[in-house]
Design a protein around this motif. Structure first.
Motif, PDB file in Angstrom:
ATOM      1  N   LEU A   1      64.814 -36.682 -20.744  1.00 43.39           N
ATOM      2  CA  LEU A   1      65.397 -37.932 -21.257  1.00 43.39           C
ATOM      3  C   LEU A   1      66.337 -37.647 -22.431  1.00 43.39           C
ATOM      4  O   LEU A   1      67.399 -38.273 -22.559  1.00 43.39           O
ATOM      5  N   ARG A   2      65.945 -36.726 -23.268  1.00 46.60           N
ATOM      6  CA  ARG A   2      66.794 -36.350 -24.405  1.00 46.60           C
ATOM      7  C   ARG A   2      68.122 -35.760 -23.918  1.00 46.60           C
ATOM      8  O   ARG A   2      69.200 -36.093 -24.435  1.00 46.60           O
ATOM      9  N   ARG A   3      68.044 -34.900 -22.910  1.00 49.30           N
ATOM     10  CA  ARG A   3      69.260 -34.271 -22.373  1.00 49.30           C
ATOM     11  C   ARG A   3      70.188 -35.314 -21.769  1.00 49.30           C
ATOM     12  O   ARG A   3      71.398 -35.309 -22.018  1.00 49.30           O
ATOM     13  N   ARG A   4      69.612 -36.253 -21.004  1.00 48.91           N
ATOM     14  CA  ARG A   4      70.434 -37.278 -20.358  1.00 48.91           C
ATOM     15  C   ARG A   4      71.029 -38.255 -21.371  1.00 48.91           C
ATOM     16  O   ARG A   4      72.156 -38.718 -21.197  1.00 48.91           O
ATOM     17  N   SER A   5      70.263 -38.575 -22.396  1.00 49.09           N
ATOM     18  CA  SER A   5      70.777 -39.492 -23.425  1.00 49.09           C
ATOM     19  C   SER A   5      71.930 -38.861 -24.197  1.00 49.09           C
ATOM     20  O   SER A   5      72.830 -39.570 -24.674  1.00 49.09           O
ATOM     21  N   LYS A   6      71.933 -37.530 -24.328  1.00 48.46           N
ATOM     22  CA  LYS A   6      73.042 -36.831 -24.990  1.00 48.46           C
ATOM     23  C   LYS A   6      74.306 -36.888 -24.129  1.00 48.46           C
ATOM     24  O   LYS A   6      75.400 -37.115 -24.629  1.00 48.46           O
ATOM     25  N   GLU A   7      74.111 -36.703 -22.810  1.00 43.99           N
ATOM     26  CA  GLU A   7      75.253 -36.697 -21.897  1.00 43.99           C
ATOM     27  C   GLU A   7      75.849 -38.090 -21.721  1.00 43.99           C
ATOM     28  O   GLU A   7      77.068 -38.259 -21.687  1.00 43.99           O
ATOM     29  N   ASN A   8      74.975 -39.087 -21.591  1.00 42.72           N
ATOM     30  CA  ASN A   8      75.445 -40.459 -21.371  1.00 42.72           C
ATOM     31  C   ASN A   8      74.393 -41.436 -21.891  1.00 42.72           C
ATOM     32  O   ASN A   8      73.317 -41.552 -21.309  1.00 42.72           O
ATOM     33  N   GLU A   9      74.706 -42.119 -22.969  1.00 44.17           N
ATOM     34  CA  GLU A   9      73.743 -43.053 -23.571  1.00 44.17           C
ATOM     35  C   GLU A   9      73.431 -44.235 -22.665  1.00 44.17           C
ATOM     36  O   GLU A   9      72.388 -44.874 -22.816  1.00 44.17           O
ATOM     37  N   ASP A  10      74.354 -44.524 -21.729  1.00 40.34           N
ATOM     38  CA  ASP A  10      74.179 -45.678 -20.843  1.00 40.34           C
ATOM     39  C   ASP A  10      73.638 -45.294 -19.471  1.00 40.34           C
ATOM     40  O   ASP A  10      73.734 -46.082 -18.526  1.00 40.34           O
ATOM     41  N   ASP A  11      73.099 -44.096 -19.351  1.00 39.49           N
ATOM     42  CA  ASP A  11      72.524 -43.641 -18.081  1.00 39.49           C
ATOM     43  C   ASP A  11      71.409 -44.607 -17.662  1.00 39.49           C
ATOM     44  O   ASP A  11      70.365 -44.713 -18.320  1.00 39.49           O
ATOM     45  N   GLU A  12      71.654 -45.316 -16.547  1.00 40.71           N
ATOM     46  CA  GLU A  12      70.725 -46.369 -16.121  1.00 40.71           C
ATOM     47  C   GLU A  12      69.351 -45.817 -15.758  1.00 40.71           C
ATOM     48  O   GLU A  12      68.322 -46.396 -16.127  1.00 40.71           O
TER      49      GLU A  12
ATOM     50  N   ASP B   1      65.856 -46.838 -17.628  1.00 38.60           N
ATOM     51  CA  ASP B   1      64.734 -47.418 -16.879  1.00 38.60           C
ATOM     52  C   ASP B   1      63.482 -46.565 -17.015  1.00 38.60           C
ATOM     53  O   ASP B   1      62.368 -47.072 -17.156  1.00 38.60           O
ATOM     54  N   SER B   2      63.673 -45.243 -16.992  1.00 33.69           N
ATOM     55  CA  SER B   2      62.536 -44.327 -17.120  1.00 33.69           C
ATOM     56  C   SER B   2      61.886 -44.437 -18.494  1.00 33.69           C
ATOM     57  O   SER B   2      60.657 -44.381 -18.624  1.00 33.69           O
ATOM     58  N   ALA B   3      62.712 -44.605 -19.541  1.00 33.84           N
ATOM     59  CA  ALA B   3      62.184 -44.741 -20.904  1.00 33.84           C
ATOM     60  C   ALA B   3      61.358 -46.016 -21.046  1.00 33.84           C
ATOM     61  O   ALA B   3      60.271 -46.006 -21.651  1.00 33.84           O
TER      62      ALA B   3
ATOM     63  N   PRO C   1      68.648 -38.433 -33.317  1.00 30.08           N
ATOM     64  CA  PRO C   1      69.488 -39.174 -32.363  1.00 30.08           C
ATOM     65  C   PRO C   1      68.694 -39.736 -31.189  1.00 30.08           C
ATOM     66  O   PRO C   1      68.960 -40.857 -30.726  1.00 30.08           O
ATOM     67  N   PHE C   2      67.709 -38.977 -30.710  1.00 30.64           N
ATOM     68  CA  PHE C   2      66.903 -39.439 -29.578  1.00 30.64           C
ATOM     69  C   PHE C   2      66.004 -40.600 -29.987  1.00 30.64           C
ATOM     70  O   PHE C   2      65.816 -41.552 -29.212  1.00 30.64           O
ATOM     71  N   THR C   3      65.428 -40.543 -31.196  1.00 26.32           N
ATOM     72  CA  THR C   3      64.574 -41.643 -31.661  1.00 26.32           C
ATOM     73  C   THR C   3      65.389 -42.934 -31.801  1.00 26.32           C
ATOM     74  O   THR C   3      64.900 -44.017 -31.479  1.00 26.32           O
ATOM     75  N   LYS C   4      66.635 -42.812 -32.252  1.00 31.32           N
ATOM     76  CA  LYS C   4      67.511 -43.991 -32.358  1.00 31.32           C
ATOM     77  C   LYS C   4      67.842 -44.538 -30.977  1.00 31.32           C
ATOM     78  O   LYS C   4      67.888 -45.762 -30.763  1.00 31.32           O
ATOM     79  N   TRP C   5      68.091 -43.624 -30.017  1.00 34.22           N
ATOM     80  CA  TRP C   5      68.380 -44.056 -28.642  1.00 34.22           C
ATOM     81  C   TRP C   5      67.190 -44.795 -28.047  1.00 34.22           C
ATOM     82  O   TRP C   5      67.362 -45.833 -27.385  1.00 34.22           O
ATOM     83  N   LEU C   6      65.968 -44.281 -28.268  1.00 35.82           N
ATOM     84  CA  LEU C   6      64.767 -44.958 -27.767  1.00 35.82           C
ATOM     85  C   LEU C   6      64.621 -46.358 -28.355  1.00 35.82           C
ATOM     86  O   LEU C   6      64.301 -47.310 -27.642  1.00 35.82           O
ATOM     87  N   LYS C   7      64.858 -46.477 -29.641  1.00 37.61           N
ATOM     88  CA  LYS C   7      64.758 -47.792 -30.293  1.00 37.61           C
ATOM     89  C   LYS C   7      65.799 -48.758 -29.727  1.00 37.61           C
ATOM     90  O   LYS C   7      65.504 -49.941 -29.501  1.00 37.61           O
ATOM     91  N   THR C   8      67.008 -48.251 -29.449  1.00 32.88           N
ATOM     92  CA  THR C   8      68.060 -49.096 -28.871  1.00 32.88           C
ATOM     93  C   THR C   8      67.672 -49.561 -27.471  1.00 32.88           C
ATOM     94  O   THR C   8      67.864 -50.726 -27.119  1.00 32.88           O
ATOM     95  N   VAL C   9      67.122 -48.653 -26.670  1.00 31.92           N
ATOM     96  CA  VAL C   9      66.744 -48.975 -25.289  1.00 31.92           C
ATOM     97  C   VAL C   9      65.572 -49.948 -25.250  1.00 31.92           C
ATOM     98  O   VAL C   9      65.584 -50.929 -24.498  1.00 31.92           O
ATOM     99  N   LEU C  10      64.547 -49.705 -26.056  1.00 32.47           N
ATOM    100  CA  LEU C  10      63.326 -50.525 -26.021  1.00 32.47           C
ATOM    101  C   LEU C  10      63.439 -51.794 -26.855  1.00 32.47           C
ATOM    102  O   LEU C  10      62.688 -52.751 -26.629  1.00 32.47           O
ATOM    103  N   GLY C  11      64.331 -51.813 -27.824  1.00 31.35           N
ATOM    104  CA  GLY C  11      64.587 -53.021 -28.609  1.00 31.35           C
ATOM    105  C   GLY C  11      63.363 -53.560 -29.320  1.00 31.35           C
ATOM    106  O   GLY C  11      62.687 -52.841 -30.064  1.00 31.35           O
ATOM    107  N   GLU C  12      63.051 -54.840 -29.058  1.00 31.92           N
ATOM    108  CA  GLU C  12      61.944 -55.515 -29.737  1.00 31.92           C
ATOM    109  C   GLU C  12      60.567 -55.120 -29.196  1.00 31.92           C
ATOM    110  O   GLU C  12      59.551 -55.550 -29.727  1.00 31.92           O
TER     111      GLU C  12
END
Length: 393
Positions: free
Chosen positions: A285-296, A300-302, A210-221
């Protein structure tokens, strides 16, 4: 062909002479160390030792004369090393012979040049590959986070610092049955995993998916994918290239060529983000992404973390201004300032000392002028009184 082979054999003889001289020195040092360990001896043995020492001294003197002769091959490599590598690329017939003439520094050799043969000879049995890293300088390789795990596990890594080495490793994929593996590429493993370690790796991959998918979504291209890393010790993440793709160093070389216009898609290195699951930044970052995927702040930190990793591993930043804005925002947060405020603070008023000094100087000048007028009046009155006295007389 005969002439080429004759020249190559002569060069090889020079290199072998230097290697033999180094081996002899090492043997002598070991013999001296062994002799020093034996200290419980009788007086007769001590006398014999003195005689032996005298003989050794005479041998050492002759050896010192031989030592005065500096190794020849390092000088030859400095002058013609690039020509040998160029010949290796172009001459497929003599490629095997030329490969034996290659010399590089390594993480264990310090400033001494070693051959691939020497590297293989001192490899542990558990090591299956020859590891190397290419960068602009030895200092940049030493500081690279890609070396962290290799240094921690005492794995020797070959340092390549010439632009032509990128083309060399494309033509020699293995040596003496050992594959050449770049630590800047995906899939580099310092040691083979057993069945238990493979099962643990699979479970870890599932847990972090789940975290690897979140990173890919945040970083995109910005990245091709995000994966768990097994090469990091202290850094949170690094960027690497696909196994059969263009490396960051190769991208830099091709962009720096005289006729390069930067428009070719083949010149761009694809980026894979490898992260360290044990690093506290990644864990948070993993903990925050679990709590809220849209945590600004987490997003930004990622992004900032991936951009720092790009700079550390030799990649270029596509948008430097965005990186600067994120960095400034992070600094404001650290200083407990409101990141949304962009207004400048009002400047305080300053008293300029030069103006005050000028005013005092003007007042002083006026006082001096008044004193001069008074002195003239007094002198005139004195002259008048003198004239009156003369008339009376």
């Amino acid at each position: 062909k005969k002439l080429i082979r004759k020249a190559l054999s002569m060069i090889k003889e020079i290199a072998e002479e230097d290697e033999k001289a180094d081996e002899d020195e090492e043997d002598k040092e070991k013999a001296k160390d062994d002799g020093e360990e034996k200290k419980e001896e009788t007086e007769e043995e001590k006398k014999e030792e003195k005689e032996d020492e005298d003989e050794e001294k005479s041998d050492e003197k002759s050896d010192e004369k031989d030592k005065e002769k500096e190794p020849k091959y390092p000088k030859f490599w400095k002058e013609f090393g690039r020509s040998i590598r160029l010949g290796l690329i172009e001459d497929s017939t003599n490629r095997a012979r030329l490969t034996k003439l290659l010399r590089y520094k390594s993480s264990k050799s310090k400033d001494k040049l070693i051959s691939l043969e020497e590297y293989v000879d001192r490899m542990p049995e558990t090591q299956k590959n020859i590891f190397y890293l290419i960068a602009e300088s030895q200092e940049k390789i030493d500081e690279s986070p890609l070396l962290e795990k290799a240094k921690a596990e005492d794995v020797e890594v070959i340092y390549m610092t010439d632009a032509i080495d990128e083309y060399v490793v494309g033509h020699i994929t293995e040596f003496s049955g050992k594959k050449l593996v770049s630590l800047a590429k995906e899939g580099a493993k310092l040691k083979e995993e057993d069945d238990k370690e493979k099962k643990i790796a699979e479970k870890r991959k599932e847990a972090w998916e789940p975290f690897t998918k979140w990173l890919k979504t945040v970083l995109g291209e910005k990245i091709e994918k995000a994966v768990l890393s097994n090469r990091l010790a202290t850094s949170p993440c690094v960027l690497v290239s696909p196994q059969y793709g263009v490396s960051a160093n190769m991208e830099r070389i091709m962009k720096g060529q005289a006729l390069a216009d930067g428009s070719g898609s083949g010149n761009v290195a694809k980026r894979i983000l490898e992260f360290n699951p044990r690093h506290p930044i990644i864990d948070e970052l993993r903990r925050r992404s679990k709590e809220n995927e849209d945590d600004e702040s987490a997003r930004d930190s990622a992004v900032l973390m991936s951009e720092v990793a790009a700079l550390q591993t030799g990649f270029t930043l596509e948008d430097v201004n965005s990186f600067a804005a994120r960095l400034h925002k992070s600094v404001k947060n650290t200083l407990n300032l409101d990141p949304s405020k962009t207004d400048l603070v009002e400047e305080e008023e300053y008293v300029i000392e030069d103006d005050a000094e000028e005013e005092e100087a003007e007042e002083g000048d006026e006082g001096e002028e008044g004193d001069e007028d008074g002195d003239e009046e007094k002198a005139a009155k004195k002259d008048e009184s003198d004239d009156e006295v003369k008339e009376e007389l």
